[in-house]
Design an enzyme around this catalytic site. Structure first.
Site, PDB file in Angstrom:
ATOM      1  N   ASP A   1      97.377  78.414  53.253  1.00  0.00           N
ATOM      2  CA  ASP A   1      95.871  78.077  53.440  1.00  0.00           C
ATOM      3  C   ASP A   1      95.642  78.233  54.946  1.00  0.00           C
ATOM      4  O   ASP A   1      94.596  78.783  55.412  1.00  0.00           O
ATOM      5  CB  ASP A   1      95.612  76.593  53.051  1.00  0.00           C
ATOM      6  CG  ASP A   1      95.435  76.479  51.507  1.00  0.00           C
ATOM      7  OD1 ASP A   1      95.543  77.603  50.719  1.00  0.00           O
ATOM      8  OD2 ASP A   1      95.734  75.203  51.098  1.00  0.00           O
TER       9      ASP A   1
ATOM     10  N   LYS B   1      98.876  69.834  44.686  1.00  0.00           N
ATOM     11  CA  LYS B   1      99.499  70.482  46.022  1.00  0.00           C
ATOM     12  C   LYS B   1     100.482  69.447  46.776  1.00  0.00           C
ATOM     13  O   LYS B   1     101.504  69.878  47.032  1.00  0.00           O
ATOM     14  CB  LYS B   1      98.320  70.716  47.093  1.00  0.00           C
ATOM     15  CG  LYS B   1      97.505  72.028  46.572  1.00  0.00           C
ATOM     16  CD  LYS B   1      96.394  72.196  47.727  1.00  0.00           C
ATOM     17  CE  LYS B   1      95.753  73.559  47.555  1.00  0.00           C
ATOM     18  NZ  LYS B   1      95.050  74.013  48.904  1.00  0.00           N
TER      19      LYS B   1
ATOM     20  N   GLY C   1      83.271  79.735  53.966  1.00  0.00           N
ATOM     21  CA  GLY C   1      84.729  79.107  53.401  1.00  0.00           C
ATOM     22  C   GLY C   1      85.271  80.236  52.456  1.00  0.00           C
ATOM     23  O   GLY C   1      86.555  80.164  52.242  1.00  0.00           O
TER      24      GLY C   1
ATOM     25  N   ILE D   1      84.947  75.207  55.523  1.00  0.00           N
ATOM     26  CA  ILE D   1      86.025  75.844  54.578  1.00  0.00           C
ATOM     27  C   ILE D   1      85.384  75.717  53.123  1.00  0.00           C
ATOM     28  O   ILE D   1      86.123  75.932  52.021  1.00  0.00           O
ATOM     29  CB  ILE D   1      87.303  75.039  54.618  1.00  0.00           C
ATOM     30  CG1 ILE D   1      87.135  73.626  54.424  1.00  0.00           C
ATOM     31  CG2 ILE D   1      87.853  75.276  56.061  1.00  0.00           C
ATOM     32  CD1 ILE D   1      88.733  72.902  54.171  1.00  0.00           C
TER      33      ILE D   1
ATOM     34  N   GLY E   1      91.516  65.800  56.163  1.00  0.00           N
ATOM     35  CA  GLY E   1      92.221  65.758  54.705  1.00  0.00           C
ATOM     36  C   GLY E   1      93.179  66.960  54.723  1.00  0.00           C
ATOM     37  O   GLY E   1      93.542  67.399  55.810  1.00  0.00           O
ATOM     38  N   GLY E   2      93.539  67.342  53.628  1.00  0.00           N
ATOM     39  CA  GLY E   2      94.361  68.442  53.394  1.00  0.00           C
ATOM     40  C   GLY E   2      93.847  69.648  54.080  1.00  0.00           C
ATOM     41  O   GLY E   2      94.534  70.562  54.670  1.00  0.00           O
TER      42      GLY E   2
ATOM     43  N   SER F   1      88.156  77.914  38.882  1.00  0.00           N
ATOM     44  CA  SER F   1      88.673  78.846  40.086  1.00  0.00           C
ATOM     45  C   SER F   1      88.043  80.116  39.998  1.00  0.00           C
ATOM     46  O   SER F   1      88.167  80.924  38.895  1.00  0.00           O
ATOM     47  CB  SER F   1      90.108  78.828  39.867  1.00  0.00           C
ATOM     48  OG  SER F   1      90.672  79.896  40.802  1.00  0.00           O
ATOM     49  N   ARG F   2      88.123  80.843  41.043  1.00  0.00           N
ATOM     50  CA  ARG F   2      87.561  82.309  41.158  1.00  0.00           C
ATOM     51  C   ARG F   2      88.822  82.976  41.438  1.00  0.00           C
ATOM     52  O   ARG F   2      88.689  84.155  41.925  1.00  0.00           O
ATOM     53  CB  ARG F   2      86.629  82.390  42.266  1.00  0.00           C
ATOM     54  CG  ARG F   2      85.030  81.974  42.179  1.00  0.00           C
ATOM     55  CD  ARG F   2      84.851  82.029  40.800  1.00  0.00           C
ATOM     56  NE  ARG F   2      83.421  81.991  40.569  1.00  0.00           N
ATOM     57  CZ  ARG F   2      82.582  80.410  40.244  1.00  0.00           C
ATOM     58  NH1 ARG F   2      83.279  79.606  40.537  1.00  0.00           N
ATOM     59  NH2 ARG F   2      81.438  80.850  40.213  1.00  0.00           N
TER      60      ARG F   2
ATOM     61  N   THR G   1      96.428  74.089  42.874  1.00  0.00           N
ATOM     62  CA  THR G   1      95.124  73.467  43.490  1.00  0.00           C
ATOM     63  C   THR G   1      95.121  72.013  43.363  1.00  0.00           C
ATOM     64  O   THR G   1      96.054  71.478  42.800  1.00  0.00           O
ATOM     65  CB  THR G   1      93.809  74.349  43.096  1.00  0.00           C
ATOM     66  OG1 THR G   1      92.830  73.869  43.931  1.00  0.00           O
ATOM     67  CG2 THR G   1      93.712  74.186  41.505  1.00  0.00           C
TER      68      THR G   1
HETATM   69  P1  ATR Z   1      90.789  68.339  51.136  1.00  0.00           P
HETATM   70  O1  ATR Z   1      92.185  68.072  50.680  1.00  0.00           O
HETATM   71  O2  ATR Z   1      89.899  69.473  50.254  1.00  0.00           O
HETATM   72  O3  ATR Z   1      90.646  68.318  52.658  1.00  0.00           O
HETATM   73  P2  ATR Z   1      90.414  65.293  51.163  1.00  0.00           P
HETATM   74  O4  ATR Z   1      91.976  65.311  51.497  1.00  0.00           O
HETATM   75  O5  ATR Z   1      89.974  64.306  50.237  1.00  0.00           O
HETATM   76  O6  ATR Z   1      90.349  66.685  50.741  1.00  0.00           O
HETATM   77  O7  ATR Z   1      89.491  65.062  52.460  1.00  0.00           O
HETATM   78  C1  ATR Z   1      88.324  65.131  52.281  1.00  0.00           C
HETATM   79  C2  ATR Z   1      87.765  64.880  53.776  1.00  0.00           C
HETATM   80  O8  ATR Z   1      86.427  64.894  53.656  1.00  0.00           O
HETATM   81  C3  ATR Z   1      88.276  63.550  54.389  1.00  0.00           C
HETATM   82  O9  ATR Z   1      88.261  63.815  56.105  1.00  0.00           O
HETATM   83  C4  ATR Z   1      87.320  62.727  54.176  1.00  0.00           C
HETATM   84  O10 ATR Z   1      87.064  61.562  55.180  1.00  0.00           O
HETATM   85  P3  ATR Z   1      88.050  60.174  54.972  1.00  0.00           P
HETATM   86  O11 ATR Z   1      89.156  60.604  55.635  1.00  0.00           O
HETATM   87  O12 ATR Z   1      87.372  59.243  55.795  1.00  0.00           O
HETATM   88  O13 ATR Z   1      87.881  59.906  53.420  1.00  0.00           O
HETATM   89  C5  ATR Z   1      85.856  63.435  54.271  1.00  0.00           C
HETATM   90  N1  ATR Z   1      84.864  62.901  53.744  1.00  0.00           N
HETATM   91  C6  ATR Z   1      84.657  62.679  52.297  1.00  0.00           C
HETATM   92  N2  ATR Z   1      83.538  61.924  51.910  1.00  0.00           N
HETATM   93  C7  ATR Z   1      82.839  61.745  53.244  1.00  0.00           C
HETATM   94  C8  ATR Z   1      81.612  61.190  53.703  1.00  0.00           C
HETATM   95  N3  ATR Z   1      80.615  60.738  52.944  1.00  0.00           N
HETATM   96  N4  ATR Z   1      81.512  61.067  55.135  1.00  0.00           N
HETATM   97  C9  ATR Z   1      82.259  61.776  55.846  1.00  0.00           C
HETATM   98  N5  ATR Z   1      83.452  62.254  55.784  1.00  0.00           N
HETATM   99  C10 ATR Z   1      83.894  62.255  54.377  1.00  0.00           C
END
Ligand code: ATR
Length: 266
Positions: free
Chosen positions: A91, A54, A229, A206, A119-120, A3-4, A50
């Site tokens: 965030d 979360k 990001g 991000i 995702g998150g 972490s930074r 983190t």
């Molecule tokens: P975070 O909390 O950092 O947003 P996350 O909840 O794991 O992390 O979300 C990752 C995002 O990257 C999701 O939208 C994921 O798509 P899926 O919902 O289909 O899993 C996307 N993602 C991860 N790998 C991917 C890939 N190879 N191609 C396209 N989208 C991808």
């Protein structure tokens, strides 16, 4: 442990002339509840959370505000005077604060927005854009159901679109944000064609490792101004300080520079 955040917060302790320190604590998921309960007796004002804590932290703290409930995650915990724990999510403020500092003319309602990923990180970005008055958010995700779930929960201007429509979804947008992990160090690049992206559009990511994702490099080479990001991390800091210490430190060029040098390993 990579972490930074300590670098950033300890810069602000110096900037504000406060005695204190920000330390990284590597906590296993099984130890999260005990660790959070230990903040008060150990004398901490609070903490940030983190991955992967979360979501789990929401069930541990004593009060979760509406913002964190909406986003579905806590990024910041405050130890209150009576020892109870309050959880919120800064965030979205980080994402919006950074856009406003680096692109002062930016307006959420300037045109449609495309958000890639559900995702998150995406939930925080979508929440922020809605707070700022975005009128149309095209939410594209590999797993359509996750985008649909956000669209349903958040309502308003969000429209979920399938992954194979991601290139066309850029047509006419004012802002496009990558919130997927694609392009991060060790991951493959985001597969997104920019030919439909208007020349005036603002691409944002991000991801901050690397400092400029391949998606942003491609956009910059096409002549776009871009938003990286790192600023989202920097700008979620001052609102946390406001809660912890009732002061709001500033994101200075010097701080940004130090963080960039640390991430670049120079
Ligand atoms: P975070 O909390 O950092 O947003 P996350 O909840 O794991 O992390 O979300 C990752 C995002 O990257 C999701 O939208 C994921 O798509 P899926 O919902 O289909 O899993 C996307 N993602 C991860 N790998 C991917 C890939 N190879 N191609 C396209 N989208 C991808």
């Amino acid at each position: 442990m990579h972490s930074r955040s300590p670098l950033m917060h300890n810069y602000w302790f110096e900037q504000q002339g406060l005695t204190g320190t920000y330390v990284p604590l590597a906590i296993e998921p099984e130890g999260l509840a005990a660790a959070l309960r230990a903040l008060q007796p150990l004398g901490f004002a609070g903490c940030n959370l983190t991955i992967p804590h979360k979501q789990d932290a929401m069930a541990i703290v004593d009060e979760v505000d509406d913002v964190a409930k909406r986003i579905g995650a806590i990024s910041c915990v405050v130890v209150r005077d009576d020892g109870s724990l309050f959880g919120t999510n800064n965030d979205w403020l980080g994402f919006i604060g950074n856009l406003k500092q680096t692109q002062p003319d930016w307006r959420a309602d300037a045109g449609p927005v495309a958000v890639i990923g559900a995702g998150g990180g995406s939930r925080a970005v979508c929440y922020g854009l809605m707070q700022e008055g975005a009128k149309e958010i095209r939410l594209v995700n590999r797993t359509l159901e996750k985008a649909e779930a956000i669209a349903e929960e958040f309502g308003g201007p969000i429209r979920a679109l399938p992954w194979d429509e991601r290139h066309d979804a850029l047509d006419g947008v004012a802002l496009v944000v990558n919130t997927t992990s694609q392009g991060m160090v060790g991951q493959s690049e985001l597969d997104l064609h920019l030919d439909r992206l208007p020349k005036t559009a603002l691409p944002a990511d991000i991801i901050y490792t690397p400092l400029e994702s391949p998606f942003l490099t491609q956009a910059r080479e096409r002549g776009h101004a871009t938003v990286g990001g790192l600023g989202m991390l920097l700008h979620q800091g001052p609102p946390a300080w406001k809660l912890w210490f009732d002061v709001e430190p500033t994101v200075t060029e010097e701080l940004r520079d130090r963080m960039e040098r640390s991430i670049a390993g120079t």
